[in-house]
Design an enzyme around this catalytic site. Structure first.
Site, short mmCIF file in Angstrom:
data_model
loop_
_atom_site.label_atom_id
_atom_site.label_comp_id
_atom_site.label_asym_id
_atom_site.label_seq_id
_atom_site.Cartn_x
_atom_site.Cartn_y
_atom_site.Cartn_z
CB SER A 1 41.62 38.29 34.10
OG SER A 1 42.34 39.46 34.43
N GLY B 1 45.96 40.53 35.12
CA GLY B 1 45.79 41.19 36.41
C GLY B 1 44.74 42.29 36.40
CG ASN C 1 53.41 33.66 36.83
OD1 ASN C 1 54.27 33.68 37.70
ND2 ASN C 1 53.34 34.57 35.87
CE LYS D 1 51.42 37.29 37.13
NZ LYS D 1 50.64 38.36 36.51
CG HIS E 1 54.86 37.04 32.44
ND1 HIS E 1 54.46 38.32 32.77
CD2 HIS E 1 53.81 36.24 32.72
CE1 HIS E 1 53.22 38.27 33.23
NE2 HIS E 1 52.81 37.03 33.21
CD GLU F 1 53.36 40.53 35.49
OE1 GLU F 1 54.02 39.70 36.16
OE2 GLU F 1 52.11 40.54 35.48
CD GLU G 1 50.18 35.09 30.39
OE1 GLU G 1 49.45 34.57 31.23
OE2 GLU G 1 51.21 35.72 30.68
P1 PGA Z 1 46.49 36.93 35.98
O1 PGA Z 1 48.00 36.73 35.48
O2 PGA Z 1 45.83 35.59 35.94
O3 PGA Z 1 46.62 37.47 37.39
O4 PGA Z 1 45.84 37.90 35.06
C1 PGA Z 1 48.29 35.88 34.40
C2 PGA Z 1 49.76 35.91 34.10
O5 PGA Z 1 50.35 36.99 34.17
O6 PGA Z 1 50.37 34.88 33.77
#
Ligand code: PGA
Length: 253
Positions: free
Chosen positions: A213, A173, A9, A11, A95, A97, A167
């Site tokens: 992460s 992140g 992803n 983003k 997601h 976010e 997640e």
């Molecule tokens: P990250 O993001 O690996 O940077 O923690 C994962 C995600 O949001 O899908």
């Protein structure tokens, strides 16, 4: 029996040029990884070019979001029909976010999933608790709520087109991944929940990936868990070498 799936992803990162560069490098290195599904989810602006770059390869194209209608007066939105036209095989929905910054609810996630399935795109449905919810012992309530809402009126045949991405928001992140034990516990809870809502076969066949992460350093331990079928990777998917290492670890499962 369940084929591992690793999705990157990206983003809101990468220009068109950078997207071509990264997808070209991944295609070159990953061409013979045959035992894992590999999905690249660049930003909308680069989908077309990445589609062209990975054409006739073992890399699949995914989008990071979509609208829930096929077409109409919805300024600024992108429909699943348009994504299909671009060659998308997968689309991430729900997601954290999007839930956090754009008010995406289970109901909207469910509408998006239904339209994606109708158009023939495989949804990757993200679910997971935030830190406060985990610390106050509400993790399983949140998982129940996201699953029941997101999968409302989805048949058992349709379910198998869906990948669930667990997640935990506190791991996204932050550099603080869930331990294999923490992730495995929730993955098993999800499978039990699917067994109750559908049946044992659906629970056995459904793919559940972990996200939050994920790095080349922690993927091997996570993927060892029998209920973790892959990863949704954010930060570590932005560089060819780290994403390649994650894919290779998963293909050894
Ligand atoms: P990250 O993001 O690996 O940077 O923690 C994962 C995600 O949001 O899908």
């Amino acid at each position: 029996m369940r084929r591992p799936i690793i999705a990157g992803n990206w983003k809101m990162n990468k220009t068109i040029g950078e997207s071509i560069e990264l997808s070209t490098a991944l295609k070159r290195v990953l061409f013979d990884e045959g035992s894992v599904d590999i999905v690249l989810c660049p930003p909308f602006t680069a989908l077309s070019e990445v589609a062209e770059t990975i054409l006739d390869s073992n890399l699949a194209l995914g989008a990071q979001n979509c609208f829930w209608e096929e077409k109409g007066a919805y300024t600024g939105e992108i429909s699943p029909l348009m994504l299909k036209d671009l060659g998308c095989k997968y689309t991430i929905v729900g997601h954290s976010e999007r839930r956090q910054y754009f008010g995406e609810t289970n109901q909207l996630v469910n509408k998006k999933i239904k339209t994606l399935l109708k158009i023939g795109i495989n949804p990757i449905m993200c679910i997971g608790e935030n830190l406060e919810e985990r610390e106050s012992g509400k993790t399983f309530d949140i998982i129940n709520n996201h699953i029941e809402g997101g999968l409302l009126d989805i048949s058992s045949d349709e379910l198998l087109k869906i990948t669930i991405a667990y997640e935990p928001v506190w791991a996204i992140g932050t550099g603080r991944n869930a331990t294999p034990e923490q992730a495995g516990e929730v993955h098993r809870f999800i499978r039990k929940k699917i067994e109750k809502l559908y049946n044992g076969e659906s629970a056995t066949l459904l793919r559940i990936q972990y996200g939050g992460s994920v790095t080349p350093e922690n993927i091997s331990d996570l993927i060892k868990d029998p209920d973790i079928d892959g990863a949704l990777v954010g930060g570590a998917s932005l560089k060819s070498d780290s994403f390649v290492k994650i894919v290779k670890a998963a293909s050894n499962k």
